[in-house]
Write a protein that holds these residues in place. Sequence first.
Motif, PDB file in Angstrom:
ATOM      1  N   ASN A 160       4.296 -10.860  12.465  1.00 20.68           N
ATOM      2  CA  ASN A 160       3.496 -10.369  13.583  1.00 20.68           C
ATOM      3  C   ASN A 160       2.104  -9.940  13.099  1.00 20.68           C
ATOM      4  O   ASN A 160       1.964  -9.058  12.247  1.00 20.68           O
ATOM      5  N   THR A 161       1.053 -10.583  13.649  1.00 19.66           N
ATOM      6  CA  THR A 161      -0.340 -10.292  13.231  1.00 19.66           C
ATOM      7  C   THR A 161      -0.701  -8.831  13.455  1.00 19.66           C
ATOM      8  O   THR A 161      -1.318  -8.185  12.603  1.00 19.66           O
ATOM      9  N   GLY A 162      -0.297  -8.294  14.613  1.00 18.95           N
ATOM     10  CA  GLY A 162      -0.633  -6.913  14.939  1.00 18.95           C
ATOM     11  C   GLY A 162      -0.061  -5.932  13.931  1.00 18.95           C
ATOM     12  O   GLY A 162      -0.710  -4.949  13.558  1.00 18.95           O
ATOM     13  N   ARG A 163       1.176  -6.207  13.478  1.00 20.78           N
ATOM     14  CA  ARG A 163       1.791  -5.295  12.518  1.00 20.78           C
ATOM     15  C   ARG A 163       1.098  -5.379  11.154  1.00 20.78           C
ATOM     16  O   ARG A 163       0.931  -4.380  10.467  1.00 20.78           O
ATOM     17  N   ARG A 164       0.689  -6.577  10.772  1.00 23.47           N
ATOM     18  CA  ARG A 164      -0.041  -6.707   9.496  1.00 23.47           C
ATOM     19  C   ARG A 164      -1.378  -5.969   9.577  1.00 23.47           C
ATOM     20  O   ARG A 164      -1.813  -5.330   8.618  1.00 23.47           O
ATOM     21  N   GLN A 165      -2.004  -6.040  10.751  1.00 27.43           N
ATOM     22  CA  GLN A 165      -3.255  -5.283  10.929  1.00 27.43           C
ATOM     23  C   GLN A 165      -2.978  -3.792  10.849  1.00 27.43           C
ATOM     24  O   GLN A 165      -3.733  -3.032  10.237  1.00 27.43           O
ATOM     25  N   GLY A 166      -1.853  -3.361  11.458  1.00 28.11           N
ATOM     26  CA  GLY A 166      -1.469  -1.954  11.413  1.00 28.11           C
ATOM     27  C   GLY A 166      -1.240  -1.479   9.988  1.00 28.11           C
ATOM     28  O   GLY A 166      -1.578  -0.344   9.640  1.00 28.11           O
ATOM     29  N   VAL A 167      -0.659  -2.365   9.143  1.00 27.30           N
ATOM     30  CA  VAL A 167      -0.446  -2.028   7.729  1.00 27.30           C
ATOM     31  C   VAL A 167      -1.777  -1.702   7.055  1.00 27.30           C
ATOM     32  O   VAL A 167      -1.903  -0.718   6.316  1.00 27.30           O
ATOM     33  N   CYS A 168      -2.780  -2.535   7.319  1.00 31.01           N
ATOM     34  CA  CYS A 168      -4.103  -2.329   6.694  1.00 31.01           C
ATOM     35  C   CYS A 168      -4.735  -1.015   7.153  1.00 31.01           C
ATOM     36  O   CYS A 168      -5.311  -0.269   6.352  1.00 31.01           O
ATOM     37  N   ILE A 169      -4.622  -0.740   8.453  1.00 35.36           N
ATOM     38  CA  ILE A 169      -5.169   0.519   8.968  1.00 35.36           C
ATOM     39  C   ILE A 169      -4.413   1.685   8.342  1.00 35.36           C
ATOM     40  O   ILE A 169      -4.994   2.712   7.955  1.00 35.36           O
ATOM     41  N   GLY A 170      -3.072   1.518   8.222  1.00 35.22           N
ATOM     42  CA  GLY A 170      -2.246   2.557   7.610  1.00 35.22           C
ATOM     43  C   GLY A 170      -2.641   2.809   6.169  1.00 35.22           C
ATOM     44  O   GLY A 170      -2.723   3.968   5.720  1.00 35.22           O
ATOM     45  N   LEU A 171      -2.910   1.737   5.424  1.00 37.35           N
ATOM     46  CA  LEU A 171      -3.351   1.886   4.033  1.00 37.35           C
ATOM     47  C   LEU A 171      -4.644   2.691   3.951  1.00 37.35           C
ATOM     48  O   LEU A 171      -4.817   3.541   3.081  1.00 37.35           O
ATOM     49  N   SER A 172      -5.547   2.408   4.880  1.00 35.68           N
ATOM     50  CA  SER A 172      -6.820   3.150   4.903  1.00 35.68           C
ATOM     51  C   SER A 172      -6.561   4.636   5.108  1.00 35.68           C
ATOM     52  O   SER A 172      -7.156   5.488   4.439  1.00 35.68           O
ATOM     53  N   GLU A 173      -5.681   4.946   6.068  1.00 38.76           N
ATOM     54  CA  GLU A 173      -5.385   6.347   6.357  1.00 38.76           C
ATOM     55  C   GLU A 173      -4.721   7.030   5.162  1.00 38.76           C
ATOM     56  O   GLU A 173      -5.055   8.159   4.798  1.00 38.76           O
ATOM     57  N   VAL A 174      -3.765   6.329   4.552  1.00 38.90           N
ATOM     58  CA  VAL A 174      -3.051   6.899   3.403  1.00 38.90           C
ATOM     59  C   VAL A 174      -4.019   7.196   2.271  1.00 38.90           C
ATOM     60  O   VAL A 174      -4.036   8.289   1.693  1.00 38.90           O
ATOM     61  N   MET A 175      -4.859   6.191   1.928  1.00 35.07           N
ATOM     62  CA  MET A 175      -5.798   6.364   0.810  1.00 35.07           C
ATOM     63  C   MET A 175      -6.864   7.392   1.133  1.00 35.07           C
ATOM     64  O   MET A 175      -7.347   8.109   0.254  1.00 35.07           O
ATOM     65  N   GLY A 176      -7.235   7.473   2.418  1.00 31.31           N
ATOM     66  CA  GLY A 176      -8.237   8.453   2.812  1.00 31.31           C
ATOM     67  C   GLY A 176      -7.712   9.872   2.775  1.00 31.31           C
ATOM     68  O   GLY A 176      -8.472  10.819   2.571  1.00 31.31           O
ATOM     69  N   SER A 177      -6.405  10.021   2.974  1.00 32.10           N
ATOM     70  CA  SER A 177      -5.823  11.371   3.039  1.00 32.10           C
ATOM     71  C   SER A 177      -5.301  11.842   1.692  1.00 32.10           C
ATOM     72  O   SER A 177      -5.237  13.048   1.435  1.00 32.10           O
ATOM     73  N   ALA A 178      -4.860  10.898   0.845  1.00 32.12           N
ATOM     74  CA  ALA A 178      -4.306  11.280  -0.456  1.00 32.12           C
ATOM     75  C   ALA A 178      -5.418  11.625  -1.437  1.00 32.12           C
ATOM     76  O   ALA A 178      -6.546  11.139  -1.315  1.00 32.12           O
ATOM     77  N   GLY A 179      -5.099  12.428  -2.390  1.00 34.81           N
ATOM     78  CA  GLY A 179      -6.075  12.768  -3.423  1.00 34.81           C
ATOM     79  C   GLY A 179      -6.243  11.609  -4.396  1.00 34.81           C
ATOM     80  O   GLY A 179      -5.360  10.757  -4.553  1.00 34.81           O
ATOM     81  N   LYS A 180      -7.407  11.575  -5.042  1.00 36.98           N
ATOM     82  CA  LYS A 180      -7.697  10.496  -5.987  1.00 36.98           C
ATOM     83  C   LYS A 180      -6.649  10.447  -7.098  1.00 36.98           C
ATOM     84  O   LYS A 180      -6.158   9.377  -7.464  1.00 36.98           O
ATOM     85  N   SER A 181      -6.269  11.609  -7.607  1.00 35.93           N
ATOM     86  CA  SER A 181      -5.293  11.659  -8.705  1.00 35.93           C
ATOM     87  C   SER A 181      -3.928  11.162  -8.236  1.00 35.93           C
ATOM     88  O   SER A 181      -3.178  10.541  -8.993  1.00 35.93           O
ATOM     89  N   GLN A 182      -3.601  11.425  -6.953  1.00 39.08           N
ATOM     90  CA  GLN A 182      -2.314  10.968  -6.422  1.00 39.08           C
ATOM     91  C   GLN A 182      -2.254   9.449  -6.325  1.00 39.08           C
ATOM     92  O   GLN A 182      -1.218   8.835  -6.566  1.00 39.08           O
TER      93      GLN A 182
END
Length: 967
Positions: A274-296
């Motif tokens: 599903n294209t929409g879910r793959r797009q959601g994965v990318c947005i999710g990755l952005s949120e995860v990396m934006g919220s996690a600390g660099k060291s994490q």
Amino acid sequence: MMHLFVQGVFDMCQKIYICILQVLAALGTVYFEHVLPDIIRNCSHQRASVRDGYLTLFKYLPRSLGIQFQNYLQQALPAILDGLADENESVREAALGAGHVLVEHYATTSLPLLLPAVEDGIFNDNWRIRQSSVELLGDLLFKVAGTSGKALLEGGSDDEGASTEAQGRAIIEVLGRDKRNEVLAALYMVRTDVSISVRQAALHVWKTIVANTPKTLKEIMPVLMNTLITSLASSSSERRQVAGRSLGELVRKLGERVLPLIIPILSKGLNDPNTGRRQGVCIGLSEVMGSAGKSQLLSFMDELIPTIRTALCDNMPEVRESAGLAFSTLYKSAGLQAIDEIVPTLLHALEDDQTSDTALDGLKQILSVRTTAVLPHILPKLVHLPLSAFNAHALGALAEVAGPGLNFHLGTILPALLSAMGSEEKDVQNLAKEAAETVALVIDEEGVESLISELLKGVGDSQASIRRSSSYLIGYFFKNSKLYLVDEAPNIISTLIILLSDSDPSTVVVAWEALSRVISSVPKEVLPSYVKLVRDAVSTSRDRERRKKKGGPILIPGFCLPKALQPLLPIFLQGLISGSAELREQAALGLGELIEVTSEQALKEFVIPITGPLIRIIGDRFPWQVKSAILSTLSIMIRKGGMALKPFLPQLQTTFVKCLQDSTRTVRSSAALALGKLSALSTRVDPLVGDLLSSLQASEGGVREAILTALKGVIKHAGKSVGSAVRSRVFILLRDLIHNDDDQVRISAASILGIISQYMEDAQLTDLLQELSSLLSSPSWSARHGSVLTIKSMLRHNPTAICMSPFFQSIVDDLKETLKDEKFPLRETSTKALGRLVLHQIQHEPLSSTAHLDILSSVVSALHDDSSEVRRRALSALKAVAKANPSTILAHISVIGPSLAECLKDGSTPVRLAAERCALHVFQLTKGTENVQGAQKFITGLDARRLSKYPELSDDSEDSEDDSASG
């Protein structure tokens, strides 16, 4: 009192509802099924009070119908949920009250019907429906868990709630573990809703039914991530925002405890069809990396980087776009590692036909978010020469995304594109052209200087194809750019004008088109300020063309094209019409210079647009400098425009005749010369000549000189058209003027007589020669001078008449005698006359050696004259004879040689220079070493060898001997 009244109304309403319900119960389910559609329809009635009443009815129906009503839940629930979003508060309260009653009565018996409807409401776009759905979901879960839900929750920690393990097990037993996980995942997500009311309601429910948040999250993580990924790819912007905030909060609060669970789930999500879910994965990755600390994140790079790399090459553009944003977030944590491990792979994928398009779009996505960091890594790979079609396409695509980020890389990208625009492969050529156009249009104000610098460098390149490409791009940039480029225009205009004399014809055409586009982009009011720079540029271009040619008219190739003057004409015409007096003068002179280097064919269509304004301006009261400049340009236009000027003949003639009376000598002289040239275009010149003769008799001083000059021009250019009667008038009037005391009048009159002698009848001609012969022995030096001047003019225009005349020998003898006259103007004129005579004889009677020697000897004797001007004239005469008939001169070299050798040592520089030019031709020094050796009988070997190196044709301009001035 009011309270009692309201309470009374409320009690009355309740009694009414009870009565209605008793009636419905009595009538049975068949009747209820009949009226239910009307009840549901009126729940959306246009009047709020009606909607309120019917929705309130649903609060009482479960009590009245009991278990039977659950059969109608599927029909009733949508109406109640719609009421939750009603704009009227009382309607919303009625709907929510009905919902609470339904949950209260049927939570255990009809859970499969109630739960899906409530779950859908949690993700509704309307926040009121979301809030009410959360509250109803809470009621359901409280009912299932066996708790009231009214516990007071204190503190901000999520880790511990008010629930117990037993209540949690109860929910699992009733809902099943999967459904419980789905419900809790949805509930956790809306804890970060954009609406504070929804957030508060969701948090209350969560804390009431969840005992241990970290433990519960661990249990529901796969389902929660699935819910978040689906929501991140939702078309609803609010739902995406809520999912992103939820994921961010999850990572921020539980960090290292959840990252090992989240990242693998997201990585696997890229395999979803599903294209929409793959797009959601990318947005999710952005949120995860934006919220996690660099060291994490550092310990998860081995999973994150390949995941984003894969997403950047996804076959769907929306996935790649979201992957680009994820890359930007990754770059903040990983820095150059992100570039080093992702960009090379994408660049490598460009070389594969199957992956090139998706890889290119992936590069575009990361470039759009990290232009400055990524561009230096991409460009060197793409600009490698020779440029392929795909690389050219890639550069254009990336330039579109990079925008002003290209400002500092123009020196890398433009030379490659300019070179590829000249490729022999059509595909490469077109794609490079499109890419270059894109580059030109994406830069901002800060990049203009760099772009112009690169393009000017290209215009000066040794390869014609690069000059052509640069010129095209200049034109395209000025035509299509939205930037303010007026400050850049002058330098560009100057450069393009000079390029109009390029050796490559195709480059000339492109440069002309570019020039047209550049000038069109400049506001009309600014154009006059360019007059001087255009004049300078035309002059430079003309000089370049002159160096290429050996003699002949100098035409600039760019001004020989169709519509050649169209770009530059507005500059000069604006200056001419609206400028200051000084600018008008410059504009008029510039127009003349422009016409001079334009081909007659190209000039034709511009004759009228140029001539009209010139005539209009010269008729106004402007300083003499403006009039002089316009007359000069009109004179050039007459010479080059020819019969195209016919519509303006009367106006021009009137203008020139009027200017002959001007108080300024320069204006009078220019008008006189122009009038003479104009007469060649006229079929009837008698009236003009008649007017000039009348004016001549009434004038004096400078005006008389100007009229004589004009008359000379008219006779010279249109003498054949002058009638015999008018010709006789000219002869009679001028015969008296050739011995006038005024030198200039005398010279002009003699010159005109010489010209008109071509058209005289024999009797008239004999009278003239007889008079000239007698004047040669006159005691008045001005009479003698006038006679010699006339003879000299006749020897130029009608030499046969003198040579065949019975007065010939007498005239020759008198000319020889005049060489000894005390007045140097007489000696100088006689020298010129004898020079012309011997030149005519050797051309028409080459075998009369004795006659030649006689006159040659007289000319040679003038080489010893006291006047340097006479000596110079004699040298010019000998040079002309040597060029016309070298053998005649060589036959008499013993007569000429010694005197010529003395002149080479003359103290006067003009004489010495003339002697060098004369010796070059007399001794035939350029025709072989034997001539150089032969010349050494008279001149030194050093001089002979030095002079032999002179270019033979370099002195053509000297051959006129000032004939234009003196006749």
